[in-house]
Design an enzyme around this catalytic site. Structure first.
Site, PDB file in Angstrom:
ATOM      1  N   PHE A  10       4.573  -0.967   1.973  1.00 41.62           N
ATOM      2  CA  PHE A  10       3.238  -1.513   1.744  1.00 41.62           C
ATOM      3  C   PHE A  10       2.323  -1.302   2.944  1.00 41.62           C
ATOM      4  CE2 PHE A  10       6.234  -3.894  -0.757  1.00 41.62           C
ATOM      5  CZ  PHE A  10       5.590  -4.219  -1.938  1.00 41.62           C
ATOM      6  N   ASP A  11       1.079  -0.935   2.661  1.00 42.27           N
ATOM      7  CA  ASP A  11       0.008  -1.130   3.615  1.00 42.27           C
ATOM      8  C   ASP A  11      -0.239  -2.642   3.670  1.00 42.27           C
ATOM      9  OD1 ASP A  11      -2.246  -0.497   5.288  1.00 42.27           O
ATOM     10  OD2 ASP A  11      -3.525  -0.833   3.549  1.00 42.27           O
ATOM     11  N   MET A  12      -1.090  -3.120   4.564  1.00 40.49           N
ATOM     12  CA  MET A  12      -1.320  -4.561   4.642  1.00 40.49           C
ATOM     13  C   MET A  12      -2.770  -4.949   4.355  1.00 40.49           C
ATOM     14  SD  MET A  12      -0.509  -7.261   7.757  1.00 40.49           S
ATOM     15  CE  MET A  12      -1.980  -6.808   8.705  1.00 40.49           C
ATOM     16  N   LYS A 145      -2.747   7.235  10.139  1.00 38.96           N
ATOM     17  CA  LYS A 145      -3.013   7.781   8.812  1.00 38.96           C
ATOM     18  C   LYS A 145      -4.331   8.575   8.848  1.00 38.96           C
ATOM     19  CE  LYS A 145      -1.094   3.516   6.847  1.00 38.96           C
ATOM     20  NZ  LYS A 145      -1.372   2.311   6.039  1.00 38.96           N
ATOM     21  N   ASP A 170      -4.283   0.955  -0.566  1.00 39.49           N
ATOM     22  CA  ASP A 170      -5.634   0.748  -1.081  1.00 39.49           C
ATOM     23  C   ASP A 170      -6.605   1.778  -0.516  1.00 39.49           C
ATOM     24  OD1 ASP A 170      -7.564  -0.906   1.179  1.00 39.49           O
ATOM     25  OD2 ASP A 170      -5.413  -0.790   1.550  1.00 39.49           O
TER      26      ASP A 170
END
Length: 224
Positions: A10-12, A145, A170
Site C-alpha cells: 500500500f501507498d499511504m 516514485k 492513488d
C-alpha cells in the site's frame, strides 16, 4: 490479475489516510503568504513523489529565489494546525481490506514517499500499524516514485517475488513505480483523476478500497 496475490503493498497518503487535501490547503496558503501562486495544476504534479522531489519542482517552477526553508516551516506549521483541529480520517474501506487480508494471512507492506518514522507514527495513531510487516518510507530509498526502488524494497522485506505482489495506489507516479517493479497495481484515485494511459497500466480502477476487497474475494487462490 487472475489469481489472488501473495502479498498486498500500500501507498499511504491519499490511499489509506485522507491527507492530500490537508497538504494542498497548507502548501497553497504557505506559498500565497510568500507571494507565490501554487496552482492546482502544479500541486497535482507533486502528488505521489518525495518531499525532496516536490521541493525541487517548486524551486524549478518559482525560481531560485523561492524561500524554500521559510515555505517548508510555514507549510509544516499550517499542516499540523489543521491536523490538530480536524484530525486525519482513514479512507473508506481501509479496515475492511486489512481485516480480510489478516484472515487470509496475506502479508501487507507500506511503500510511501513520507519519511518512515512519520509514516509509522500516523499508522500507529490510527491503530493499523500492526497490520503491516514492513514500512518503507521515502528516506529509505535513493530514487523516489516513479522509480520502482521503494516497491522492490517492500517486496524484499515481505520475502515475496514482485510478480506475486499487488500494489494499491492513488497516484500516477505510484502506478508507474509498481509496474516498473513488475507488480500488478490497483488504482483508487484521490485528488488526481485517472487517465486512459494510467488506467491501462492497472488491473482495475476503483472508487474506494471497499471495491478492491470485493474484487479480490472473487479471485481464486494461487499457490502459497
Amino acid at each position: 490479475m487472475k489469481q489472488r496475490p501473495h502479498a498486498l503493498i500500500f501507498d499511504m497518503d491519499g490511499l489509506l489516510l485522507d491527507t492530500e487535501g490537508v497538504y494542498k490547503r497548507s502548501w497553497t496558503v504557505a506559498a500565497a503568504g510568500l507571494g507565490y501562486d501554487l496552482t492546482d495544476t502544479l500541486y497535482l504534479s507533486l502528488i505521489g513523489i518525495t518531499i525532496a522531489d516536490c521541493e525541487k519542482c517548486l524551486v524549478e517552477s518559482f525560481g531560485q529565489d523561492f524561500p524554500l526553508e521559510q515555505f517548508r516551516a510555514d507549510a509544516r506549521s499550517r499542516y499540523e494546525d489543521i491536523v490538530l483541529a480536524e484530525g486525519i480520517p482513514l479512507k473508506p474501506g481501509v479496515c475492511t481490506l486489512l481485516d480480510w487480508a489478516a484472515v487470509l494471512d496475506l502479508p501487507c507492506g507500506i511503500g510511501t514517499s513520507t519519511v518512515t518514522e512519520e509514516a509509522r507514527h500516523r499508522l500507529k495513531h490510527h491503530g493499523i500499524l500492526d497490520h503491516f510487516a514492513a514500512v518503507i518510507g521515502g528516506d529509505q530509498v535513493i530514487h523516489g516514485k516513479p522509480d520502482p526502488e521503494i516497491y522492490l524494497k517492500v517486496a524484499q522485506a515481505l520475502k515475496q517475488e514482485p510478480e506475486h505482489c499487488l500494489v494499491f495506489e492513488d497516484a500516477h507516479s505510484g502506478v508507474r513505480a509498481a509496474r516498473a517493479a513488475g507488480m500488478s497495481v490497483a488504482l483508487i484515485p484521490d485528488l488526481l483523476p485517472s487517465t486512459e494511459e494510467i488506467a491501462a497500466l492497472t488491473c482495475g480502477v476503483f472508487v474506494s478500497l471497499d471495491g478492491t476487497a470485493d474484487w479480490l474475494k472473487t479471485l481464486p487462490a494461487g499457490r502459497p
